[in-house]
Design an enzyme around this catalytic site. Structure first.
Site, PDB file in Angstrom:
ATOM      1  CE  LYS A 116      61.510  73.740  -5.485  1.00  0.00           C
ATOM      2  NZ  LYS A 116      62.197  72.981  -6.500  1.00  0.00           N
ATOM      3  CE  LYS A 195      57.946  75.879 -13.317  1.00  0.00           C
ATOM      4  NZ  LYS A 195      58.715  75.132 -12.378  1.00  0.00           N
ATOM      5  CE  LYS A 198      54.151  67.418 -11.138  1.00  0.00           C
ATOM      6  NZ  LYS A 198      55.553  67.585 -10.748  1.00  0.00           N
TER       7      LYS A 198
END
Ligand code: AMP
Length: 328
Positions: A116, A195, A198
């Protein structure tokens, strides 16, 4: 176990965007069959959403559709508890208390935290660092033992186990030790082969209409070594997005036929994509039909009722934790 002797299941989904097939195969698909013999808690992880998506409109747009999708995939709110994480602020207090047994170093070493930070170096906030403690609290507060999640969440469930063990050892044996749903952890690639996510613009959304699904699947990455129609392919190792989709959608017999056709060069990537697209359309049509049949007010009433039941489950755990830590 809950008071009726049923094993407890917890799983959450962040409201960061539209739900996609990765969410479906990694998590939601497993929810419906679990409700039969378990006490299930399924929630929209809106606190977690704020770690990466601070815009209030993101939550306003995405929370209710996730709950509707839960219901449309067969989750029965009379059996399972469906709620917004923020309607159970007890998890925030448990996060604070559980944080006392968590070392800064283990949070900094967490691979998902490092990812992240790489993805979003301008917003490395405290919530991002303590994400695994909040997730552990979501699970431990209901004394859940089963956590159906995709493979990306496995490190967090491992951390929840470690925190629970540590707390039980240091204070009192309060928490059940959770684990991921055995053999079910899935990682579905997106249409670009990375991957499916969203915010990655590479997914097939659960509410995409048939035309959009066909268009998207047509653009999916296959085996780049197959230049001509009859070139033999290597679906297992080289097909970026379509074979993994078939693998989740097809019967064993169908998958063997696809594998053989691809390897022999008799099944072209175009045909293979058409087959995949029709499977996806057929899978999503009944879910979408149910989804659009729900009225928002009905769904909001469900959330109010379920939040009360979530509190009934969570409060005794929090009370015990407070007592065990001397906050009585
Ligand atoms: P998130 O959207 O990150 O909140 O994830 C919600 C659930 O969907 C978690 O259990 C994830 O592990 C799962 N999930 C998200 N993306 C994928 C994917 N591409 N493949 C499999 N599972 C996924």
């Amino acid at each position: 176990m809950n008071d009726e002797g049923l094993p407890v299941v917890v799983s959450g989904i962040r409201a960061t965007g539209k739900l996609h097939l990765g969410n479906y195969f990694g998590a939601i698909r497993n929810f419906f069959p679990l409700q039969e013999k378990h006490q299930c808690f399924f929630f929209v992880a809106d606190y977690h959403t704020l770690t990466t998506h601070p815009d209030p409109d993101v939550l306003r747009q995405n929370r209710l559709p996730i709950v509707k999708t839960f219901l449309a995939t067969g989750i029965d709110p009379n059996r399972s508890v469906v709620y917004y994480q923020s309607s159970l602020p007890e998890v925030a207090e448990l996060t604070l208390l559980l944080g006392m047994v968590v070392q800064l170093g283990e949070l900094e070493r967490c691979t998902t935290f490092k990812e992240k930070v790489r993805e979003n170096p301008d917003n490395v906030n405290h919530g991002l660092l303590t994400y695994p403690v909040l997730m552990a609290s979501d699970i431990l507060i209901h004394r859940a033992t089963i956590v159906p999640v995709g493979s990306d969440q496995i490190p967090h469930v491992e951390m929840a186990r470690a925190f629970a063990h540590r707390f039980n050892h240091l204070y009192e044996n309060i928490f059940a030790i959770p684990k991921t749903l055995e053999n079910e952890a899935v990682r579905l690639p997106g249409l670009d082969g990375s991957k499916m996510g969203k915010s990655h613009n590479n997914g097939i959304d659960l509410l995409d209409d048939a035309t959009t699904i066909r268009e998207k699947v047509k653009s999916g990455l296959t085996d780049t070594n197959r230049i001509h129609r009859n070139d033999p392919g290597d679906p297992l190792n080289n097909c970026g997005s379509i074979y993994p989709l078939h693998n989740l959608l097809c019967t064993d017999q169908e998958i063997i036929a696809i594998m053989q056709g691809c390897k022999a060069g008799t099944l072209s990537c175009v045909e293979c994509k058409q087959m995949a697209a029709e499977k996806v359309v057929a899978l999503l049509a009944p879910i979408q039909e149910k989804y659009y049949s729900y009225n928002d007010d009905y769904v909001r009433d469900v959330l109010v009722e379920c939040a009360k039941r979530a509190k009934v489950s969570a409060r005794p755990t929090l009370h015990q934790v407070r007592q065990a830590m001397g906050l009585d």
